[in-house]
Motif scaffolding. Structure first.
Motif, PDB file in Angstrom:
ATOM      1  N   HIS A 200      22.459  14.123   2.594  1.00 30.83           N
ATOM      2  CA  HIS A 200      21.059  13.845   2.882  1.00 30.83           C
ATOM      3  C   HIS A 200      20.900  12.376   3.279  1.00 30.83           C
ATOM      4  N   ILE A 201      19.782  12.092   3.975  1.00 25.83           N
ATOM      5  CA  ILE A 201      19.324  10.715   4.102  1.00 25.83           C
ATOM      6  C   ILE A 201      18.566  10.415   2.811  1.00 25.83           C
ATOM      7  N   LEU A 202      19.076   9.485   2.028  1.00 33.36           N
ATOM      8  CA  LEU A 202      18.511   9.236   0.701  1.00 33.36           C
ATOM      9  C   LEU A 202      17.104   8.652   0.805  1.00 33.36           C
ATOM     10  N   ASN A 203      16.190   9.184  -0.015  1.00 30.41           N
ATOM     11  CA  ASN A 203      14.835   8.649  -0.068  1.00 30.41           C
ATOM     12  C   ASN A 203      14.318   8.698  -1.493  1.00 30.41           C
TER      13      ASN A 203
ATOM     14  N   PRO B 240      15.346   3.177  -6.666  1.00 30.12           N
ATOM     15  CA  PRO B 240      14.790   4.142  -5.701  1.00 30.12           C
ATOM     16  C   PRO B 240      13.798   3.515  -4.725  1.00 30.12           C
ATOM     17  N   ALA B 241      13.130   2.440  -5.130  1.00 30.75           N
ATOM     18  CA  ALA B 241      12.133   1.804  -4.258  1.00 30.75           C
ATOM     19  C   ALA B 241      12.754   1.200  -3.008  1.00 30.75           C
ATOM     20  N   ASP B 242      14.066   0.988  -3.030  1.00 25.86           N
ATOM     21  CA  ASP B 242      14.738   0.413  -1.859  1.00 25.86           C
ATOM     22  C   ASP B 242      15.073   1.460  -0.804  1.00 25.86           C
TER      23      ASP B 242
ATOM     24  N   ASP C 289      11.119   6.548   5.369  1.00 26.02           N
ATOM     25  CA  ASP C 289       9.832   6.859   5.988  1.00 26.02           C
ATOM     26  C   ASP C 289       9.266   5.657   6.751  1.00 26.02           C
ATOM     27  N   ILE C 290       9.690   4.432   6.350  1.00 26.30           N
ATOM     28  CA  ILE C 290       9.189   3.226   7.026  1.00 26.30           C
ATOM     29  C   ILE C 290       9.679   3.172   8.472  1.00 26.30           C
ATOM     30  N   ILE C 291      10.958   3.435   8.689  1.00 29.10           N
ATOM     31  CA  ILE C 291      11.488   3.413  10.051  1.00 29.10           C
ATOM     32  C   ILE C 291      10.928   4.575  10.867  1.00 29.10           C
ATOM     33  N   HIS C 292      10.663   5.702  10.218  1.00 26.67           N
ATOM     34  CA  HIS C 292      10.062   6.841  10.917  1.00 26.67           C
ATOM     35  C   HIS C 292       8.674   6.473  11.437  1.00 26.67           C
ATOM     36  N   GLN C 293       7.841   5.874  10.561  1.00 32.60           N
ATOM     37  CA  GLN C 293       6.498   5.469  10.969  1.00 32.60           C
ATOM     38  C   GLN C 293       6.547   4.385  12.049  1.00 32.60           C
ATOM     39  N   ALA C 294       7.510   3.476  11.930  1.00 34.13           N
ATOM     40  CA  ALA C 294       7.636   2.409  12.919  1.00 34.13           C
ATOM     41  C   ALA C 294       7.979   2.966  14.299  1.00 34.13           C
TER      42      ALA C 294
ATOM     43  N   THR D 100       7.581  15.274  12.123  1.00 29.83           N
ATOM     44  CA  THR D 100       7.674  15.423  10.671  1.00 29.83           C
ATOM     45  C   THR D 100       8.866  14.636  10.131  1.00 29.83           C
ATOM     46  N   PHE D 101       8.719  14.145   8.883  1.00 25.85           N
ATOM     47  CA  PHE D 101       9.796  13.348   8.296  1.00 25.85           C
ATOM     48  C   PHE D 101      11.049  14.194   8.063  1.00 25.85           C
ATOM     49  N   LYS D 102      10.870  15.458   7.711  1.00 28.38           N
ATOM     50  CA  LYS D 102      12.031  16.313   7.437  1.00 28.38           C
ATOM     51  C   LYS D 102      12.922  16.434   8.669  1.00 28.38           C
ATOM     52  N   ARG D 103      12.311  16.673   9.810  1.00 25.38           N
ATOM     53  CA  ARG D 103      13.086  16.791  11.049  1.00 25.38           C
ATOM     54  C   ARG D 103      13.681  15.443  11.451  1.00 25.38           C
ATOM     55  N   PHE D 104      12.920  14.374  11.213  1.00 27.98           N
ATOM     56  CA  PHE D 104      13.434  13.043  11.529  1.00 27.98           C
ATOM     57  C   PHE D 104      14.658  12.714  10.678  1.00 27.98           C
ATOM     58  N   ALA D 105      14.589  13.034   9.375  1.00 27.61           N
ATOM     59  CA  ALA D 105      15.723  12.777   8.493  1.00 27.61           C
ATOM     60  C   ALA D 105      16.946  13.583   8.934  1.00 27.61           C
ATOM     61  N   GLY D 106      16.722  14.823   9.367  1.00 29.90           N
ATOM     62  CA  GLY D 106      17.836  15.621   9.882  1.00 29.90           C
ATOM     63  C   GLY D 106      18.446  15.025  11.132  1.00 29.90           C
ATOM     64  N   LEU D 107      17.601  14.457  11.991  1.00 29.32           N
ATOM     65  CA  LEU D 107      18.077  13.809  13.210  1.00 29.32           C
ATOM     66  C   LEU D 107      18.923  12.582  12.886  1.00 29.32           C
TER      67      LEU D 107
END
Length: 287
Positions: free
Chosen positions: A100-103, A118-120, A124-129, A168-175
């Motif tokens: 997984h992409i750790l979050n 975990p806060a590090d 989702d920050i790079i996804h929103q950016a 969506t974040f899920k698809r982005f993380a998979g990418l």
């Protein structure tokens, strides 16, 4: 006593049976010959089909469904902008039996067991950016030249300006997981690489006539972004904005020509990028 005409009838009957058997043999031989020719043709065609299927399979490995490209626009020939997003939290970890992409939301317990904060872990920050960049009128007008992302682990990759980022974040993380494992992702139906891991440092990929501008809340140089962009942007120079894609920390400012702050308050990466794109839209009169 056997009658002569009876003997003659038996001979005629036997001769007809022998002739029928010979005709049947000839038909069987002809059918076998035709079938042999067909089998040879099918065999040759089968090899060609197999080779074609194998080639298609190899192409499919290099592609990922759902990563289409945007149509080209005329603005690509005009002065543009490049974004460098630093310290992105994109780390692969094996949780259970899968990678997984750790979050921080889904893998907090796993991270705590590994004595990590975990806060590090905020992909989702790079996804929103990236959504802020690729959804902007600047990109749709063809003024985006390239986007470079550097992770916390130092992995650098390029994103082509005509990529459609998953919503969506899920698809982005998979990418992102596929990119970090396979090192590149190609366009749908093409061999062109839309996302590609490249060599460090990022400066080797930037244009020679570029002005590199780093953004940070910690900078002592507070500017009005609209006025700053209006003065800095011209037809001979490509603007490169370096923005941190992390929850905390400072970007690397060693290769920046200027280091500025655009607000008196800490801003998210997406908010900074929205402001930059807005200033560029005003400068280039993109409506």
């Amino acid at each position: 006593m056997v009658r002569p005409h009876a003997v003659k009838g038996r001979k005629h009957k036997k001769r007809r049976m022998e002739e029928a058997v010979e005709e049947e043999k000839d038909e069987v031989l002809e059918a076998e010959e035709e079938e042999g020719v067909k089998e040879e043709e099918v065999g040759n065609g089968g090899e060609a089909v197999a080779a074609e299927d194998e080639e298609r399979a190899e192409e499919a490995v290099e592609q990922m469904a759902g990563i289409p490209v945007m149509p080209p626009v005329e603005g690509a020939k005009k002065p543009g902008v490049i974004f460098v997003l630093e310290r992105a939290s994109l780390e692969v970890g094996k949780v259970g039996k899968t990678f997984h992409i750790l979050n921080s939301d889904e893998h907090a317990n796993y991270l705590k067991k590994q004595n990590r904060n975990p806060a590090d872990y905020r992909p989702d920050i790079i996804h929103q950016a990236l959504l802020a960049i690729f959804d902007s009128p600047v990109t749709k007008a063809g003024r985006l030249q390239a986007v470079y992302v550097k992770t916390e682990k130092g992995v650098l990759f390029e994103i082509k300006p005509y990529v459609r980022i998953p919503r969506t974040f899920k698809r982005f993380a998979g990418l992102m997981l596929q990119l970090l494992q396979k090192l590149s992702i190609a366009a749908v139906g093409k061999r062109e690489k839309l996302l590609n891991i490249i060599k460090n440092p990022v400066t080797r990929h930037l244009p020679a006539n570029s002005r590199r501008i780093g953004l940070s809340y910690s900078s002592e140089k507070l500017v009005d972004l609209n006025n700053y962009v209006a003065a800095a942007a011209n037809d001979d120079v490509s603007l490169v904005f370096v923005v941190g894609a992390t929850a905390h920390g400072v970007i690397d400012k060693e290769y920046a020509d200027d280091f500025i702050a655009i607000s008196e308050y800490p801003l998210s990466a997406a908010c900074c990028l929205n402001r930059i794109c807005g200033a560029l839209e005003q400068k280039w009169r993109i409506r």
